[in-house]
Scaffold this active site. Structure first.
Site, PDB file in Angstrom:
ATOM      1  N   HIS A  28       0.831  -1.200  -0.113  1.00  0.00           N
ATOM      2  CA  HIS A  28      -0.003   0.081   0.054  1.00  0.00           C
ATOM      3  C   HIS A  28       0.858   1.196   0.037  1.00  0.00           C
ATOM      4  O   HIS A  28       2.182   1.214  -0.022  1.00  0.00           O
ATOM      5  CB  HIS A  28      -1.032  -0.044   1.416  1.00  0.00           C
ATOM      6  CG  HIS A  28      -0.363  -0.143   2.500  1.00  0.00           C
ATOM      7  ND1 HIS A  28       0.432   0.882   3.174  1.00  0.00           N
ATOM      8  CD2 HIS A  28      -0.439  -1.019   3.671  1.00  0.00           C
ATOM      9  CE1 HIS A  28       0.601   0.674   4.306  1.00  0.00           C
ATOM     10  NE2 HIS A  28       0.270  -0.647   4.557  1.00  0.00           N
ATOM     11  N   HIS A  31       3.861   1.348   2.353  1.00  0.00           N
ATOM     12  CA  HIS A  31       5.204   0.685   1.775  1.00  0.00           C
ATOM     13  C   HIS A  31       5.830   1.293   0.681  1.00  0.00           C
ATOM     14  O   HIS A  31       7.180   1.371   0.865  1.00  0.00           O
ATOM     15  CB  HIS A  31       4.751  -0.765   1.413  1.00  0.00           C
ATOM     16  CG  HIS A  31       3.838  -1.533   2.486  1.00  0.00           C
ATOM     17  ND1 HIS A  31       2.785  -1.977   2.196  1.00  0.00           N
ATOM     18  CD2 HIS A  31       4.055  -1.919   3.624  1.00  0.00           C
ATOM     19  CE1 HIS A  31       2.240  -2.854   3.239  1.00  0.00           C
ATOM     20  NE2 HIS A  31       3.225  -2.786   4.107  1.00  0.00           N
ATOM     21  N   CYS A 137       1.441  -9.882  20.260  1.00  0.00           N
ATOM     22  CA  CYS A 137       0.558  -8.968  19.070  1.00  0.00           C
ATOM     23  C   CYS A 137       1.240  -9.940  17.625  1.00  0.00           C
ATOM     24  O   CYS A 137       2.278  -9.791  17.262  1.00  0.00           O
ATOM     25  CB  CYS A 137       0.861  -7.609  18.812  1.00  0.00           C
ATOM     26  SG  CYS A 137      -0.034  -7.242  17.639  1.00  0.00           S
ATOM     27  N   CYS A 140       2.243  -7.203  14.930  1.00  0.00           N
ATOM     28  CA  CYS A 140       3.593  -6.800  15.242  1.00  0.00           C
ATOM     29  C   CYS A 140       4.544  -7.767  15.102  1.00  0.00           C
ATOM     30  O   CYS A 140       5.740  -7.838  15.046  1.00  0.00           O
ATOM     31  CB  CYS A 140       3.541  -6.122  16.454  1.00  0.00           C
ATOM     32  SG  CYS A 140       2.913  -4.568  16.574  1.00  0.00           S
ATOM     33  N   CYS A 162      -3.167  -4.043  21.268  1.00  0.00           N
ATOM     34  CA  CYS A 162      -1.899  -3.772  20.936  1.00  0.00           C
ATOM     35  C   CYS A 162      -2.231  -2.152  20.598  1.00  0.00           C
ATOM     36  O   CYS A 162      -3.036  -1.685  19.853  1.00  0.00           O
ATOM     37  CB  CYS A 162      -1.460  -4.450  19.620  1.00  0.00           C
ATOM     38  SG  CYS A 162      -0.137  -3.549  18.608  1.00  0.00           S
ATOM     39  N   HIS A 165      -1.836  -2.079  16.541  1.00  0.00           N
ATOM     40  CA  HIS A 165      -2.933  -2.563  15.587  1.00  0.00           C
ATOM     41  C   HIS A 165      -4.185  -2.364  16.301  1.00  0.00           C
ATOM     42  O   HIS A 165      -5.278  -2.779  15.504  1.00  0.00           O
ATOM     43  CB  HIS A 165      -2.577  -3.959  15.497  1.00  0.00           C
ATOM     44  CG  HIS A 165      -1.401  -4.181  14.705  1.00  0.00           C
ATOM     45  ND1 HIS A 165       0.027  -4.181  15.109  1.00  0.00           N
ATOM     46  CD2 HIS A 165      -1.290  -4.357  13.151  1.00  0.00           C
ATOM     47  CE1 HIS A 165       0.890  -4.326  14.013  1.00  0.00           C
ATOM     48  NE2 HIS A 165       0.210  -4.429  12.828  1.00  0.00           N
ATOM     49  N   LYS A 313      -2.260   5.292  11.671  1.00  0.00           N
ATOM     50  CA  LYS A 313      -1.444   5.022  10.687  1.00  0.00           C
ATOM     51  C   LYS A 313      -2.195   4.215   9.492  1.00  0.00           C
ATOM     52  O   LYS A 313      -2.825   3.325   9.790  1.00  0.00           O
ATOM     53  CB  LYS A 313      -0.319   3.903  11.416  1.00  0.00           C
ATOM     54  CG  LYS A 313       0.575   3.277  10.651  1.00  0.00           C
ATOM     55  CD  LYS A 313       1.547   2.093  11.111  1.00  0.00           C
ATOM     56  CE  LYS A 313       2.395   1.428  10.416  1.00  0.00           C
ATOM     57  NZ  LYS A 313       2.103   0.136  10.147  1.00  0.00           N
ATOM     58  N   LYS A 316      -3.410  -1.944   5.869  1.00  0.00           N
ATOM     59  CA  LYS A 316      -4.373  -2.134   5.051  1.00  0.00           C
ATOM     60  C   LYS A 316      -5.797  -2.219   5.340  1.00  0.00           C
ATOM     61  O   LYS A 316      -6.746  -2.098   4.680  1.00  0.00           O
ATOM     62  CB  LYS A 316      -4.015  -3.673   4.413  1.00  0.00           C
ATOM     63  CG  LYS A 316      -4.522  -4.621   5.553  1.00  0.00           C
ATOM     64  CD  LYS A 316      -4.369  -5.993   5.113  1.00  0.00           C
ATOM     65  CE  LYS A 316      -4.887  -6.988   6.117  1.00  0.00           C
ATOM     66  NZ  LYS A 316      -4.879  -8.137   6.058  1.00  0.00           N
TER      67      LYS A 316
END
Ligand code: MSP
Length: 538
Positions: A28, A31, A137, A140, A162, A165, A313, A316
């Protein structure tokens, strides 16, 4: 004695890496952000005449990948092969990423060497067996400290989440092998102290130093509840923890324990580019692993900020459906490469918006830069039949341009090449573009053209030479960021014929005034930044 180009070529490469990405899904915008930054940095150093090695790749082991593959009813290896070939490699090609190698952690060149490295640590008494219980997690792939967890709400009420996430952690209890990371607390602090630039930016460095100062715990480096990983060589009931496996890619990809010549001329990395989410792995665990094995430490761990969506953040699950290809098909690949580095200070978080991208595209790329290029080519065509005239009447206004260019080159080279301040470097070049636009507006060549005297014609020639020569330098300086557009400009200036390949033009010489020879054929090339179509509706 200063090293000559060829001596440099024979010496150690400037080695740049991206994180190796998890292939649980397609790449995405986030990245692509890190990967484009690495590409610009490597191209910049190549244009400094240095030998460069740019590495990217994929992280294919661990629970996260295994679960995704299971959920899709294929084996983890099949899943990885498909994603790498159909999603990851094609995107990097599409974005003109000029990586020198692509490592996959399922390749034998990697797995064999990882086993050797870990065996070596075991033989050196750096690894022992013990049991561990803690919150894990899977997103992670990391054990969390109880203190960093968030309290779940709504569907996750009563569970611990987490902090990255925002998903529930799992309580794991296992018999594991441990790396004696705690023994490296003082050594790492001493290294950070002696090498103030080791972790960048400053905020990232402070975060790591404060974390390490609290004292490090030993690190579990094996897992025994699943088998999608590299077996521990002396105990194949365990697989190596995916982060230990992954970090070693930076060594295995350049010949660790396999090709000493390659390894010594490449390793360690000069710059590891990482998102700030994975800073601690790179700034704490990785150097400790290297210290334990007697290998040299990297030059710099440079943490980039996050691309954000709605204050979170970008990941996806919250992408709002925008893929890199949706942006490149609208704005073009070069504008895409440029936009994120231009709009966000490297190291800081930043948000993306379609409107901001459109506005900057139109004002900075199309109006400031693209128009300058087409106007100058058109005027050389109209007034000099496309043959670049010589500048014979330089005055104060031209001197200001020469000085402006020298300043832009020095700034851009320091900021992009040394400081990884891509935004600052790009702005330095675009300030120069603005200066040249201002110069043309003030000099009014279309009026000077009406003066048929020898003096008038000499002024006209000088103005157009000055503008074209400025563009020659801009093409060189922007080539690492926008290779396709720079090539179009280079061709339109006739520079390929008179000066050779664009990628061979050295940054240090970009500011040497007068490189583009008079007599060169200038043609009105393709429009660098076409007008944008209407925003596509979803
Ligand atoms: N596989 C590990 C890295 C191992 S490196 C030895 C991993 N992979 S990942 O697929 O999750 O990719 C992480 C990296 O992608 C981040 O560190 C960052 O460089 C980039 N980004 C992913 N999402 C991002 C944003 N939203 N914004 C900016 N960069 C992001 O972690």
């Amino acid at each position: 004695m200063a090293a000559t180009g060829s001596e440099k070529q024979g010496g150690k490469a400037f080695y740049v890496t991206t994180p190796i990405y998890y292939v649980n899904d397609a790449p995405h915008l986030g990245h692509a952000y890190t990967t484009v930054a690495g590409d610009v940095l490597s191209r910049w150093h190549r244009q400094r005449g240095e030998k460069v090695w740019y590495l990217t790749g994929t992280d294919e082991h661990g629970q996260k990948i295994m679960r995704t593959a299971n959920a899709n009813g294929v084996s983890p290896q099949e899943w990885c092969d498909k994603l790498v070939e159909e999603a990851w490699k094609p995107l990097w090609e599409h974005l003109e990423i000029a990586n020198d190698d692509f490592i996959r952690t399922t390749q034998k060149r990697h797995t064999d060497r990882v086993q050797e490295f870990v065996q070596d640590l075991y033989d050196k008494n750096e690894i022992y067996k013990s049991s561990y219980e803690g919150p894990y997690c899977v997103g992670c792939e990391e054990y969390k400290l109880p203190g960093e967890l968030l309290d779940g709400e709504g569907e996750y009420a009563g569970q611990k989440l987490c902090p990255i996430h925002k998903k529930p952690v799992e309580l794991l209890q296992e018999e594991n092998y441990f790396f004696k990371l705690s023994e490296y607390t003082e050594k790492l602090l001493a290294h950070y102290e002696a090498n103030p630039d080791f972790i960048q930016p400053e905020s990232a460095r402070n975060e790591v130093v404060n974390f390490v100062k609290q004292g490090l715990q030993d690190l579990s480096i094996s897992r025994s509840t699943f088998d999608w990983g590299i077996p521990i060589p002396w105990d194949d009931k365990h697989v190596i923890y995916v982060w230990i496996d992954a970090l070693l890619n930076y060594a295995t990809a350049v010949g660790y324990n396999e090709n000493p010549e390659k390894f010594e001329s490449t390793f360690p990395a000069d710059v590891h580019l990482v998102g700030k989410d994975i800073l601690r792995f790179h700034a704490i665990i990785w150097p400790a692993m290297l210290m334990a094995n007697g290998l040299p430490l990297p030059g710099r761990i440079a943490a980039n900020g996050w691309l954000m969506v709605g204050g979170e953040k970008m990941s996806k699950s919250n992408l709002t459906g925008i893929k890199p290809q949706d942006l490149t098909s609208h704005f073009g690949v070069d504008a895409y490469r440029w936009y994120f580095l231009r709009a966000i200070a490297f190291g800081q978080d930043g948000s993306f918006s379609w409107e901001d991208f459109s506005a900057r595209y139109t004002s900075e790329l199309a109006n400031d830069y693209g128009n300058l290029a087409s106007r100058v080519a058109a005027m050389v065509g109209k007034y000099f039949g496309g043959e670049l005239p010589a500048a014979t009447a330089d005055g104060e206004a031209e001197k200001a341009i020469h000085d402006g260019l020298a300043h832009a080159v020095a700034q851009a080279d320091r900021k992009i090449g040394d400081e990884l301040d891509f935004q600052g470097g790009i702005l330095a070049v675009f300030d120069f573009v603005k200066q040249v636009n201002g110069y043309i507006t003030e000099q009014e060549p279309w009026k000077v053209a009406k003066d048929a005297s020898a003096e008038g014609q000499a002024r006209l020639a000088t103005i157009l030479y000055t503008a074209a020569e400025s563009l020659r330098a801009v093409a060189v300086l922007l080539n690492p960021v926008m290779p396709e557009t720079s090539q179009k400009l280079w061709d339109s200036l006739g520079a390929e014929v008179s000066l050779g390949a664009l990628a061979d033009q050295q940054i240090q010489e970009a500011g040497d005034w007068g490189r583009l020879p008079a007599g060169t054929t200038v043609t009105k090339g393709a429009v660098l930044f076409p007008r944008l179509e209407e925003k596509p509706t979803a």
